[in-house]
Design a protein around this motif. Structure first.
Motif, PDB file in Angstrom:
ATOM      1  N   GLU A 112     -25.977  -5.948 -12.899  1.00  9.32           N
ATOM      2  CA  GLU A 112     -26.180  -7.257 -12.521  1.00  9.32           C
ATOM      3  C   GLU A 112     -25.526  -8.259 -13.512  1.00  9.32           C
ATOM      4  O   GLU A 112     -24.870  -9.297 -13.066  1.00  9.32           O
ATOM      5  N   ILE A 113     -25.553  -7.758 -14.719  1.00 14.92           N
ATOM      6  CA  ILE A 113     -25.001  -8.626 -15.834  1.00 14.92           C
ATOM      7  C   ILE A 113     -23.372  -8.521 -15.503  1.00 14.92           C
ATOM      8  O   ILE A 113     -22.715  -9.524 -15.711  1.00 14.92           O
ATOM      9  N   ALA A 114     -22.753  -7.400 -15.685  1.00 20.33           N
ATOM     10  CA  ALA A 114     -21.439  -7.338 -15.151  1.00 20.33           C
ATOM     11  C   ALA A 114     -20.938  -8.067 -14.056  1.00 20.33           C
ATOM     12  O   ALA A 114     -19.978  -8.502 -14.068  1.00 20.33           O
ATOM     13  N   MET A 115     -21.744  -7.990 -13.010  1.00 25.04           N
ATOM     14  CA  MET A 115     -21.567  -8.447 -11.619  1.00 25.04           C
ATOM     15  C   MET A 115     -21.391 -10.262 -11.781  1.00 25.04           C
ATOM     16  O   MET A 115     -20.475 -10.695 -11.459  1.00 25.04           O
ATOM     17  N   ARG A 116     -22.081 -10.645 -12.633  1.00 25.80           N
ATOM     18  CA  ARG A 116     -22.153 -12.248 -13.268  1.00 25.80           C
ATOM     19  C   ARG A 116     -21.115 -12.558 -14.087  1.00 25.80           C
ATOM     20  O   ARG A 116     -20.524 -13.540 -14.029  1.00 25.80           O
ATOM     21  N   ASN A 117     -20.474 -11.441 -14.750  1.00 23.44           N
ATOM     22  CA  ASN A 117     -19.211 -11.657 -15.269  1.00 23.44           C
ATOM     23  C   ASN A 117     -18.005 -11.452 -14.701  1.00 23.44           C
ATOM     24  O   ASN A 117     -16.885 -11.525 -15.156  1.00 23.44           O
ATOM     25  N   GLY A 118     -17.922 -11.193 -13.326  1.00 26.86           N
ATOM     26  CA  GLY A 118     -17.065 -11.255 -12.438  1.00 26.86           C
ATOM     27  C   GLY A 118     -16.491  -9.767 -12.217  1.00 26.86           C
ATOM     28  O   GLY A 118     -15.382  -9.670 -11.384  1.00 26.86           O
ATOM     29  N   VAL A 119     -17.102  -8.703 -12.484  1.00 25.57           N
ATOM     30  CA  VAL A 119     -16.736  -7.478 -12.287  1.00 25.57           C
ATOM     31  C   VAL A 119     -17.247  -6.873 -11.014  1.00 25.57           C
ATOM     32  O   VAL A 119     -18.385  -7.468 -10.477  1.00 25.57           O
ATOM     33  N   LYS A 331     -10.401  -9.276  -4.446  1.00 22.60           N
ATOM     34  CA  LYS A 331     -11.158 -10.200  -5.440  1.00 22.60           C
ATOM     35  C   LYS A 331     -10.110 -11.198  -6.378  1.00 22.60           C
ATOM     36  O   LYS A 331     -10.361 -12.189  -6.499  1.00 22.60           O
ATOM     37  N   ASN A 332      -9.092 -10.723  -6.650  1.00 28.04           N
ATOM     38  CA  ASN A 332      -7.854 -11.299  -7.183  1.00 28.04           C
ATOM     39  C   ASN A 332      -7.497 -12.544  -6.237  1.00 28.04           C
ATOM     40  O   ASN A 332      -7.193 -13.642  -6.902  1.00 28.04           O
ATOM     41  N   LEU A 338     -15.823 -14.547  -2.732  1.00 26.77           N
ATOM     42  CA  LEU A 338     -16.487 -13.593  -1.908  1.00 26.77           C
ATOM     43  C   LEU A 338     -17.721 -12.581  -2.697  1.00 26.77           C
ATOM     44  O   LEU A 338     -17.663 -12.707  -4.290  1.00 26.77           O
ATOM     45  N   PHE A 339     -18.837 -12.942  -2.333  1.00 25.94           N
ATOM     46  CA  PHE A 339     -20.009 -12.295  -2.866  1.00 25.94           C
ATOM     47  C   PHE A 339     -19.783 -10.899  -3.123  1.00 25.94           C
ATOM     48  O   PHE A 339     -19.175  -9.951  -2.237  1.00 25.94           O
ATOM     49  N   ASN A 340     -20.355 -10.127  -4.336  1.00 29.14           N
ATOM     50  CA  ASN A 340     -20.252  -8.762  -4.673  1.00 29.14           C
ATOM     51  C   ASN A 340     -20.733  -7.947  -3.415  1.00 29.14           C
ATOM     52  O   ASN A 340     -20.226  -6.727  -3.129  1.00 29.14           O
ATOM     53  N   SER A 341     -21.978  -8.117  -2.803  1.00 30.99           N
ATOM     54  CA  SER A 341     -22.451  -7.480  -1.726  1.00 30.99           C
ATOM     55  C   SER A 341     -21.688  -7.419  -0.345  1.00 30.99           C
ATOM     56  O   SER A 341     -21.405  -6.554   0.287  1.00 30.99           O
TER      57      SER A 341
END
Length: 346
Positions: A112-119, A331-332, A338-341
């Protein structure tokens, strides 16, 4: 792209497993590939994921086994979520029970931390955290599930046993790989209380209808983006046949894999589970089928993709990586719109 895989541990990950196969497929497509053990995760003061990992570059390999053995021999290096495009959560929390309990949720928290960083994080970490045990399975339509109760009450479980004509399956709410799965019938009814007690030590008990078709094993089907994984006209699926006298079909528990054909019945089951998987951002999962019932959904680290590939002489790992490449492209193009989910199953 820069893609990282979280595994349980570098020492226990075998070169012929599915995750090294996915890593090798990405490596062959000239991506930077990193492998991270759960114990190598950390949170940096700048607010991003920082990890120790193993990687290798600029060497040609003739198989995933030689590739991953070379990776395992490498010294650790550092990588940050600021450097990554994709993080695949491929560790199995069930393998950590009573061994490294701290490791069961770690990947999803750090994911979840990585996801908030845009991964891009696959499968979606928030959904994985809520699927840490088999209760997740109960959120799918009842019509495709065997009759089931989940309880710690001896009387309730014994009453269910009677309703099932003294034949049922008992297993723990947490766990995978066929661990602590028991078939109870008239022959071993005298051990029922003892078996319930043994499972209760680790939590809740799942009591489940016994399906006669289970004597022939089960069918493992891989779903990608909510749909059956198909490549070159063949589906990523296999029949897992029980060892003699064993109710478990899991390969790690001694089950034997064999080829199997897609049927309308299996396609119907896959179509029914699709909306929930897509909603939850479950990119790559394995579903286990007996007859017309869904027995289990593995959303964490479904294994056997390498085995199915060998069985049908098809590389199923490459289309998985190609699908991830598309997600990086989207994503780019869209950035944070777009949400990760949602991105996970596009």
């Amino acid at each position: 792209m820069k893609i990282a895989f979280i595994i349980n541990d570098h020492k226990t990950e075998k070169p012929n497993y599915t995750t090294p196969g996915l890593g090798y497929a990405a490596y062959k497509r000239d991506h930077d590939v990193y492998f991270i053990g759960v114990g190598e995760l950390s949170y940096a003061s700048k607010g991003h994921l920082s990890v120790r990992c193993k990687t290798i570059k600029d060497i040609n390999f003739n198989s995933q086994e030689t590739y991953f053995r070379a990776v395992q021999k490498q010294d650790f290096t550092k990588v940050s979520s600021e450097d990554l495009d994709v993080l695949l959560l491929r560790n199995n929390p069930a393998d950590e029970i009573n061994k490294r309990d701290w490791a069961q949720n770690a990947a999803y928290i750090f994911g979840e931390i990585a996801m908030r960083n845009g991964v891009i994080v696959l499968n979606h970490p928030t959904s994985l955290a809520s699927a840490i045990n088999k209760m997740y399975f109960q959120h799918f339509p009842e019509i495709i599930r065997p009759k089931t109760i989940i309880s710690r009450d001896h009387n309730e479980i014994k009453e269910f046993f009677k309703k099932q004509k003294q034949k049922m399956i008992l297993k723990p709410l947490q766990g995978s790989g066929g661990t602590n799965v028991f078939m109870m019938d008239k022959k071993n009814e005298h051990n029922l209380s003892q078996t319930i007690d043994a499972i209760c030590r680790d939590g809740f008990v799942i009591a489940q209808e016994y399906l006669e078709e289970a004597t022939n094993g089960d069918t493992r089907l891989f779903l990608m983006n909510g749909r059956p994984l198909e490549f070159d006209g063949k589906f990523a699926m296999m029949q897992r046949i029980n060892s003699s006298g064993d109710i478990r079909s899991n390969i790690h528990a001694g089950g034997k894999p064999s080829s199997v054909k897609m049927t309308d019945q299996i396609m119907k089951l896959a179509d029914i589970v699709k909306p929930k998987l897509v909603q939850d951002g479950m990119f790559l999962v394995g579903i286990d089928i007996v007859g017309d019932k869904l027995m289990e959904i593995n959303v964490f680290s479904p294994g056997g993709l390498n085995i199915t590939g060998q069985m049908y002489d098809v590389d199923f790992c490459t289309p998985v990586i190609q699908s991830i490449e598309k997600k990086v492209y989207y994503k780019n193009m869209y950035g944070n719109y777009l949400f990760n989910s949602r991105l996970a199953t596009l």
